[in-house]
Write an enzyme that holds these catalytic residues in place. Structure first.
Site, PDB file in Angstrom:
ATOM      1  N   ASP A 299      11.112   2.942  -1.135  1.00  0.00           N
ATOM      2  CA  ASP A 299      10.125   2.354  -0.495  1.00  0.00           C
ATOM      3  C   ASP A 299       9.108   3.244   0.627  1.00  0.00           C
ATOM      4  OD1 ASP A 299      10.814   0.011  -1.920  1.00  0.00           O
ATOM      5  OD2 ASP A 299      12.592   0.142  -0.568  1.00  0.00           O
TER       6      ASP A 299
ATOM      7  N   HIS B  85       5.610  -0.751  -6.958  1.00  0.00           N
ATOM      8  CA  HIS B  85       4.708  -0.436  -5.870  1.00  0.00           C
ATOM      9  C   HIS B  85       3.698  -1.255  -6.401  1.00  0.00           C
ATOM     10  CE1 HIS B  85       4.665   3.132  -8.715  1.00  0.00           C
ATOM     11  NE2 HIS B  85       3.451   2.748  -8.492  1.00  0.00           N
TER      12      HIS B  85
END
Length: 432
Positions: free
Chosen positions: A13, A41
């Site tokens: 992340d 994402h």
């Protein structure tokens, strides 16, 4: 070689999708080499929001995409993702996507195993329950199914017998319902005509592309500290996440990988269980989470937040051979009166510069911090490093010194143009 490998330098992340999107515009091919649809994402292009989990980011930019053999591929999840792209006007066909014939398949039985295993653990790992780990277990156990098996129904049925018999013995032992081989076989036979047109000898295609001088961008999933060997075991993913996995996961030789770009936030986050020495369980941690919008793309789970651990970053740089760093979300640190940076650890009364391997040792290690002045105003919209506030420049310089790698890119806001490029990784790969 003019190729670039992008790896997460923390626990995932970090903003790899944003960095990959920027680099993809300069690439000829974008290749996924590890993980599955357990990490995702979001890209915003032309006013449209694309949520990706399996597809290489480059397809959004009109580039050829490759799913390598190191990926654990759920065919149903892939087709659903392709369908969502079609709804947004993006056509994904065999003309712009190739799948390695020796990629491992994720099956419905793997999801059931994942869920059962997580329930049975005394200390849950925090898996996404999508079957990725059990699929990799079958791969290593030499009973897994591969994408190419879809072309041979007879062989597919025989291999499925072995796999289902193995797992049904486990289900019986737990008093759980057994899985039907026939139902799974019917599903796979139905999916095969939609998957097989994408199947290619990806390793040969990538080697040929490199020989022609084409630029390949390798898009990593998860991050170094989640690597099955080098991460905070057992709180890790089930595949290799260091840069060398790009070679093993695509079939392109390691000497041809080019420049390794590690992506790190200006602070740190982690999802699920496992050691996180700089975690902040106070108002500062909540502020980082709120400002950084730290919630999982696929799961919506809130991420744990803390100060940047440059000692951990140094470990990632050395293990993964990172040549330069992309420092993301610098703007999230706007307005803090002071900022802390972990530069090492105190362990059993001694100062150490790396994270111990065992969980017990990690639990006894304490972060050693250096404090920096914060800055007023915002870094958003800044396009040059020299134009950043002096305090921000000092912070970045110290990150570089401790991590042992230069920062080549900095993101200063949510917009694609909020990016400071100090040295283009593709230029670095080409020796320019």
């Amino acid at each position: 070689m003019p190729n670039v490998v992008v790896v997460g330098a923390q626990w995932g992340d970090e903003g790899k999708g944003r960095v990959v999107d920027w680099l993809a515009a300069q690439a000829d091919l974008v290749a996924r080499y590890n993980g599955g649809h357990n990490a995702g994402h979001t890209l915003v292009v032309g006013g449209k929001t694309y949520k990706l989990a399996l597809l290489p980011s480059g397809v959004v930019r009109g580039k050829r995409g490759v799913i390598g053999n190191g990926v654990a591929l759920d065919p149903e999840a892939l087709l659903a993702e392709i369908g969502r792209m079609a709804e947004l006007g993006l056509s994904v066909t065999p003309d712009n996507l190739s799948i390695a014939e020796n990629a491992t398949l994720v099956l419905p039985i793997h999801r059931a195993i994942d869920q059962a295993q997580e329930r049975l653990r005394r200390e849950p790992i925090g898996t996404t329950l999508r079957g990725i780990g059990p699929a990799y277990e079958d791969k290593v156990g030499r009973r897994g199914l591969r994408v190419g098996d879809l072309a041979e129904p007879g062989r597919l049925a025989a291999k499925l017998d072995v796999l289902v018999d193995h797992h049904n013995a486990w289900f019986r032992g737990l008093g759980l319902d057994e899985y039907s081989r026939d139902a799974m076989l019917a599903t796979l036979v139905d999916l095969a005509p939609r998957i097989l047109p994408f199947v290619r000898p990806v390793w040969a295609d990538l080697n040929d592309a490199t020989d022609r001088g084409e630029r390949i961008l390798f898009e990593g999933s998860q991050a170094v500290m989640l690597d099955i060997d080098w991460g905070t075991y057992p709180f890790v993913t089930s595949s290799g996440t260091v840069a060398s996995a790009a070679a093993a996961g695509t079939g392109l030789g390691a000497s041809k990988l080019g420049h390794v770009l590690g992506v790190t936030k200006a602070y740190a986050t982690r999802v699920g269980g496992g050691p996180f020495l700089t975690e902040l369980s106070d108002a500062t941690g909540e502020t980082l989470r709120a400002r950084g919008q730290e919630f999982g793309v696929n799961t919506g789970r809130p991420r744990r937040c803390g100060w940047l651990d440059a000692a951990q970053l140094r470990q990632a740089v050395r293990i993964s051979g990172i040549d330069s760093l992309a420092l993301t979300k610098l703007d999230v640190l706007d307005g803090f009166e002071s900022i802390e940076l972990c530069v090492g650890y105190e362990f059993d009364g001694a100062r150490v510069d790396h994270l111990p391997a065992s969980l017990d040792a990690q639990s006894r290690a304490k972060p050693v911090y250096e404090r920096f002045d914060g800055w007023r105003g915002t870094v958003k919209g800044v396009r040059e490093r020299a134009a950043l506030p002096r305090a921000a420049q000092d912070f970045i310089a110290r990150v570089e010194a401790v991590a042992g790698a230069p920062v080549s890119m900095i993101t200063t806001g949510a917009e694609r143009d909020d990016t400071i490029v100090l040295r283009n990784p593709f230029d670095a790969a080409a020796g320019a």
